[in-house]
Design a protein around this motif. Structure first.
Motif, PDB file in Angstrom:
ATOM      1  N   ILE A  11      37.369  21.360  49.523  1.00 38.72           N
ATOM      2  CA  ILE A  11      37.116  22.770  49.288  1.00 38.72           C
ATOM      3  C   ILE A  11      38.530  23.552  48.844  1.00 38.72           C
ATOM      4  N   GLY A  12      38.341  23.955  47.615  1.00 37.78           N
ATOM      5  CA  GLY A  12      39.899  24.502  47.197  1.00 37.78           C
ATOM      6  C   GLY A  12      39.676  26.070  47.626  1.00 37.78           C
ATOM      7  N   LEU A  13      40.839  26.716  48.414  1.00 32.58           N
ATOM      8  CA  LEU A  13      40.794  27.885  48.943  1.00 32.58           C
ATOM      9  C   LEU A  13      41.669  28.616  48.213  1.00 32.58           C
ATOM     10  N   PRO A  14      41.739  29.926  48.310  1.00 30.55           N
ATOM     11  CA  PRO A  14      42.735  30.738  47.372  1.00 30.55           C
ATOM     12  C   PRO A  14      44.033  30.892  47.787  1.00 30.55           C
ATOM     13  N   ALA A  15      44.884  30.979  47.085  1.00 32.50           N
ATOM     14  CA  ALA A  15      46.370  31.208  47.357  1.00 32.50           C
ATOM     15  C   ALA A  15      46.683  32.154  48.361  1.00 32.50           C
ATOM     16  N   ASN A  16      47.920  32.121  49.004  1.00 35.28           N
ATOM     17  CA  ASN A  16      48.316  33.366  49.658  1.00 35.28           C
ATOM     18  C   ASN A  16      47.489  34.027  50.851  1.00 35.28           C
ATOM     19  N   ILE A  17      46.786  33.011  51.447  1.00 36.15           N
ATOM     20  CA  ILE A  17      45.629  33.448  52.636  1.00 36.15           C
ATOM     21  C   ILE A  17      46.364  33.001  53.949  1.00 36.15           C
ATOM     22  N   PHE A  18      47.555  32.398  53.914  1.00 39.00           N
ATOM     23  CA  PHE A  18      48.164  31.927  55.070  1.00 39.00           C
ATOM     24  C   PHE A  18      49.385  32.679  55.472  1.00 39.00           C
ATOM     25  N   TYR A  19      49.779  32.962  56.766  1.00 40.37           N
ATOM     26  CA  TYR A  19      51.043  33.603  56.770  1.00 40.37           C
ATOM     27  C   TYR A  19      52.119  32.373  56.865  1.00 40.37           C
ATOM     28  N   GLY A  20      53.188  32.987  56.230  1.00 43.03           N
ATOM     29  CA  GLY A  20      54.407  31.926  56.106  1.00 43.03           C
ATOM     30  C   GLY A  20      54.326  31.066  54.625  1.00 43.03           C
ATOM     31  N   THR A  21      53.311  31.021  54.145  1.00 44.81           N
ATOM     32  CA  THR A  21      53.169  30.152  52.862  1.00 44.81           C
ATOM     33  C   THR A  21      52.340  30.862  52.009  1.00 44.81           C
ATOM     34  N   SER A  22      52.700  30.988  50.377  1.00 40.25           N
ATOM     35  CA  SER A  22      51.556  31.577  49.501  1.00 40.25           C
ATOM     36  C   SER A  22      51.010  30.439  48.906  1.00 40.25           C
ATOM     37  N   ILE A  23      51.287  29.111  49.381  1.00 39.15           N
ATOM     38  CA  ILE A  23      50.454  27.971  48.214  1.00 39.15           C
ATOM     39  C   ILE A  23      49.244  27.920  48.522  1.00 39.15           C
ATOM     40  N   PRO A  24      48.229  27.619  47.734  1.00 35.11           N
ATOM     41  CA  PRO A  24      46.804  27.476  47.894  1.00 35.11           C
ATOM     42  C   PRO A  24      46.631  26.219  48.706  1.00 35.11           C
ATOM     43  N   ALA A  69      46.388  39.185  68.143  1.00 39.26           N
ATOM     44  CA  ALA A  69      47.714  39.661  68.403  1.00 39.26           C
ATOM     45  C   ALA A  69      48.901  38.841  67.943  1.00 39.26           C
ATOM     46  N   TYR A  70      48.543  37.602  68.083  1.00 40.21           N
ATOM     47  CA  TYR A  70      49.560  36.420  67.406  1.00 40.21           C
ATOM     48  C   TYR A  70      49.730  36.746  65.899  1.00 40.21           C
ATOM     49  N   GLU A  71      47.987  36.779  65.209  1.00 38.81           N
ATOM     50  CA  GLU A  71      48.141  36.981  63.852  1.00 38.81           C
ATOM     51  C   GLU A  71      48.560  38.284  63.403  1.00 38.81           C
ATOM     52  N   TYR A  72      48.648  39.371  64.010  1.00 39.20           N
ATOM     53  CA  TYR A  72      49.046  40.615  63.637  1.00 39.20           C
ATOM     54  C   TYR A  72      50.613  40.621  63.726  1.00 39.20           C
ATOM     55  N   LEU A  73      51.292  39.976  64.629  1.00 37.51           N
ATOM     56  CA  LEU A  73      52.565  39.839  64.699  1.00 37.51           C
ATOM     57  C   LEU A  73      53.252  38.943  63.676  1.00 37.51           C
ATOM     58  N   ILE A  74      52.428  37.654  63.221  1.00 35.58           N
ATOM     59  CA  ILE A  74      53.150  37.088  62.193  1.00 35.58           C
ATOM     60  C   ILE A  74      52.956  37.874  60.948  1.00 35.58           C
ATOM     61  N   GLY A  75      51.797  38.473  60.994  1.00 38.92           N
ATOM     62  CA  GLY A  75      51.284  39.144  59.516  1.00 38.92           C
ATOM     63  C   GLY A  75      52.446  40.385  59.087  1.00 38.92           C
ATOM     64  N   GLN A  76      52.901  40.878  60.133  1.00 34.97           N
ATOM     65  CA  GLN A  76      53.840  41.911  60.187  1.00 34.97           C
ATOM     66  C   GLN A  76      55.545  41.436  59.878  1.00 34.97           C
ATOM     67  N   PHE A  77      55.647  40.303  60.723  1.00 36.77           N
ATOM     68  CA  PHE A  77      57.086  39.782  60.668  1.00 36.77           C
ATOM     69  C   PHE A  77      57.331  38.320  60.331  1.00 36.77           C
ATOM     70  N   ALA A  78      56.359  37.942  59.175  1.00 37.67           N
ATOM     71  CA  ALA A  78      55.979  36.481  58.868  1.00 37.67           C
ATOM     72  C   ALA A  78      57.410  35.793  58.594  1.00 37.67           C
ATOM     73  N   ALA A  79      58.293  36.443  58.026  1.00 44.28           N
ATOM     74  CA  ALA A  79      59.525  36.039  57.768  1.00 44.28           C
ATOM     75  C   ALA A  79      60.216  35.193  58.893  1.00 44.28           C
ATOM     76  N   GLY A  80      60.340  35.973  60.047  1.00 43.97           N
ATOM     77  CA  GLY A  80      60.967  35.448  61.226  1.00 43.97           C
ATOM     78  C   GLY A  80      59.939  34.670  62.190  1.00 43.97           C
ATOM     79  N   ALA A  81      58.640  34.989  62.149  1.00 39.91           N
ATOM     80  CA  ALA A  81      57.696  34.420  63.405  1.00 39.91           C
ATOM     81  C   ALA A  81      57.215  33.227  62.811  1.00 39.91           C
TER      82      ALA A  81
END
Length: 530
Positions: free
Chosen positions: A380-393, A175-187
Motif C-alpha cells: 500500500i503506497g501512502l502519501p508523502a509528508n504524513i509522518f513527523y520528522g520525514t517528508s518521504i512517501p 500529546a506526543y504527536e502534538y509536541l512533535i508536530g509543533q517542534f519536529a526539528a528537535g523532537a
C-alpha cells in the motif's frame, strides 16, 4: 485532539522551549501529565468509593477532601483499597493537586516533587524508572534552585489546567504527536524516535485484525513500539479489547518509558504488558512462549544501521533467506524479525520507505524469497509528508504465512490526502477506501491492481507500485481550430481598443508639442499592425 489539550501543552512548552530542545522538554511535560493523570484518577476513585460512579463529578477540592478525610481516619484501608483498584497509592500530600496548591503560593520545593516521583516508582515494576528522564536538578531549568523552582512551578500550573478525563482519545499519544508536530526539528529527529500518525496506525490495526476480530485472548507484538500507540489501536477493531496482551520492545529508554505510561493511561493491566527495553535486531526477543503473535505491527526507523554480522546468517529469523539486510539499511532485518514472530494464522503490517520495493543486491534476494513463498499479501503506497520528522512517501507492506496464492495486491493511495499547513492528512474516508479496497482485493482503475506471481516474476520481482498501478492522467487534447479562432478574436479586440485609444488622444491635441506626440503615438500604434 481537543483545543484545550493543545492550548495547555503549548503554554507549558512555551515555558521550557527557550531553555532546552524539544527532545528534552517533552520528557518533562509528558512525565508530569502522566503523574497528574494517576493523581487525579486516585481522587476520582476515592469519590466513587463513597458515592459510586456518576456522569458528573465535583471539583478536585471536594474530591480531595473525601480522600484526605479517609486517609486521616484509616490510612491503611485507603492504601489497601487504592492498590487493589488502581495498582498504586499516592499519599494526599504527594498528589499533583497538592503540588499545584503549593505552586500557587510558590511554596513548592522541587525536592518534594522528586520525592513524589521516587515514591511512585517504588510502587512496583510497572512504575520503576518511569521518571528517570525528568532531571529536576538540570541547569537548563535555571542556574540555581530558585530559578529551577520557578520554571517547574510555572509548567506544573499550566499543565494542571488540562482535564484529562474530558479528553476523548489517546492522551499521551495525542500529546506526543502534538509536541512533535509543533517542534519536529528537535523532537522527532534528535531523539531518534518515530511516531506513527493515528491514521496510519488505524490502517495497519484494522487490516491486521481482519478475520481475527473474535479471537480471545489476542496477542499483539511491536518490536519497535515507540510510544505504544500503534499496538493500542488494535483494541478498536476487536470484540474483546480487554483480552489483548501487548508485547513490545523499544531501544530508546525514554521512549520505552513513554510506552509504559501510555499503556497504563489506557487502563492496561500490568499482567497484560510484556515490554522490554532492548535492541530488537541484536538479540531476538521474545524467545519464551508466546513468541509468535496474532498481529505484528511495526514502524521501524527507516534505513537504519545495524551490524549485519555473519552470526546472523545462522539466526532462525534470517537464515532462510540466504542474505542479510545491508549494514546501512536494516529495513528487511526488521521485516524478517517481525515475520518470524507472526503466527501461521496471523497478519503483519509494517511501514517502510519505498526503496525496499525495488532495491537490488541482498534486498532483492530477500524480496524474491518472500514472494516465492507467498509471504507478501499487499503493498500500500501512502502519501508523502504524513509522518513527523520525514517528508518521504512510505509504504505499508502486509504479510501472511501459508497463503493459498502468491499474488500481491497493490494499492496506490499516494494521491489521496488532505493538505493541512505543512502536513498531509489521511481523512476517515481515505482510510475507509484503503481498507475496503484491501478487503475487496480486485482491480480498480488508477488505484489498485492484483498482480499474479507470474506478472511479478516478469518484473524481476520488483514491487515498485507504478509498475502495477498506472495513475497517469492524460491531458485533454488541444483543439487547434478553436485556439486559432480565439486568437483571431483577441486580435480583433486589440485593434478595436487601439482605435478607441487613438480617438481619445485626438481630443487632447491642443498644442504644437502635443500634436507631435500624438503623431508619433499614432504612427507607432499603426505600425504595430503593418
Amino acid at each position: 485532539m481537543s483545543t484545550a489539550l493543545e492550548a495547555q501543552l503549548w503554554a507549558s512548552a512555551d515555558i521550557l522551549r527557550g531553555k532546552m530542545d524539544a527532545s528534552e522538554y517533552k520528557n518533562y511535560l509528558l512525565g508530569l501529565v502522566f503523574y497528574k493523570y494517576l493523581s487525579d484518577l486516585e481522587l476520582r476513585e476515592a469519590y466513587e468509593q463513597e458515592n459510586g460512579k456518576t456522569e458528573t463529578y465535583p471539583d478536585r477540592e471536594a474530591q480531595f477532601e473525601i480522600l484526605n478525610d479517609w486517609y486521616e481516619e484509616d490510612p491503611e484501608d485507603l492504601q489497601k483499597t487504592m492498590r487493589l483498584q488502581l495498582g498504586y497509592f499516592i499519599t494526599p500530600d504527594q498528589l499533583f493537586y497538592s503540588f499545584r496548591k503549593k505552586a500557587d503560593g510558590y511554596n513548592l520545593q522541587l525536592t518534594e516533587l522528586q520525592s513524589g516521583f521516587n515514591t511512585l516508582e517504588s510502587e512496583g515494576g510497572q512504575f520503576q524508572g518511569l521518571f528517570a528522564d525528568i532531571d529536576l536538578k538540570s541547569n537548563k531549568l535555571g542556574s540555581n534552585d530558585q530559578q529551577r523552582n520557578i520554571t517547574v512551578i510555572e509548567v506544573l500550573r499550566a499543565l494542571d489546567e488540562i482535564d484529562l478525563f474530558s479528553h476523548d482519545g489517546d492522551v499521551i499519544g495525542d500529546a506526543y504527536e502534538y509536541l512533535i508536530g509543533q517542534f519536529a526539528a528537535g523532537a522527532g529527529k534528535k531523539a531518534g524516535e518515530f511516531y506513527t500518525p493515528q491514521a496510519v496506525s488505524r490502517i495497519i490495526s484494522e487490516i491486521t485484525s481482519i478475520g481475527q476480530e473474535e479471537r480471545a485472548p489476542f496477542h499483539i507484538y511491536d518490536p519497535t513500539m515507540g510510544s505504544g500507540s500503534l499496538m493500542l489501536n488494535i483494541r478498536r477493531y476487536l470484540t474483546h479489547p480487554d483480552k489483548v496482551t501487548y508485547h513490545g520492545q523499544e531501544l530508546n529508554t525514554t521512549t520505552f518509558n513513554l510506552a509504559r505510561m501510555n499503556l497504563i493511561l489506557h487502563g492496561v493491566d500490568h499482567g497484560r504488558m510484556n515490554l522490554k527495553n532492548g535492541d530488537t535486531l541484536d538479540s531476538d526477543w521474545p524467545t519464551e512462549e508466546p513468541y509468535q503473535f496474532d498481529s505484528v505491527v511495526m514502524n521501524p526507523p527507516y534505513s537504519a544501521n545495524w551490524s549485519a554480522a555473519d552470526k546472523f546468517l545462522s539466526d532462525s529469523r534470517f537464515e532462510r533467506y540466504g542474505k542479510l539486510a545491508p549494514k546501512s539499511k536494516a529495513d528487511f532485518a526488521f521485516l524478517l524479525h517481525g515475520f518470524y514472530h507472526l503466527k501461521d494464522s496471523g497478519t503483519m503490517g509494517i511501514v517502510l520507505p519505498h526503496g525496499v520495493l525495488f532495491r537490488g543486491a541482498a534486498e532483492g534476494t530477500i524480496r524474491k524469497a518472500l514472494l516465492e513463498e507467498g509471504a507478501i499479501d499487499a503493498v500500500i503506497g501512502l502519501p508523502a509528508n504524513i509522518f513527523y520528522g520525514t517528508s518521504i512517501p512510505t509504504t505499508v507492506i502486509i504479510l501472511k504465512k501459508n497463503r493459498s496464492s502468491r499474488d500481491v495486491l497493490f494499492i496506490d493511495a499516494s494521491n489521496d490526502f488532505e493538505k493541512q499547513k505543512n502536513q498531509n492528512i489521511l481523512t476517515d474516508d481515505h482510510i475507509k477506501k484503503i481498507v475496503q479496497t484491501y478487503q475487496a482485493r480486485k482491480d480498480e482503475d488508477k488505484y489498485a491492481h492484483v498482480a499474479s506471481f507470474d506478472e511479478i516474476k516478469e518484473n524481476d520481482f520488483n514491487l515498485n507500485i507504478p509498475r502495477y498501478v498506472d495513475t497517469f492522467e492524460e491531458e485533454a487534447p488541444i483543439d487547434l481550430v478553436q485556439v486559432n479562432k480565439e486568437l483571431e478574436q483577441v486580435n480583433k479586440d486589440i485593434k478595436a481598443q487601439e482605435a478607441e485609444l487613438l480617438a481619445m488622444i485626438q481630443e487632447f491635441a491642443v498644442t504644437e508639442d502635443s500634436k507631435d506626440i500624438i503623431a508619433s503615438m499614432t504612427q507607432l500604434l499603426g505600425g504595430a499592425h503593418e
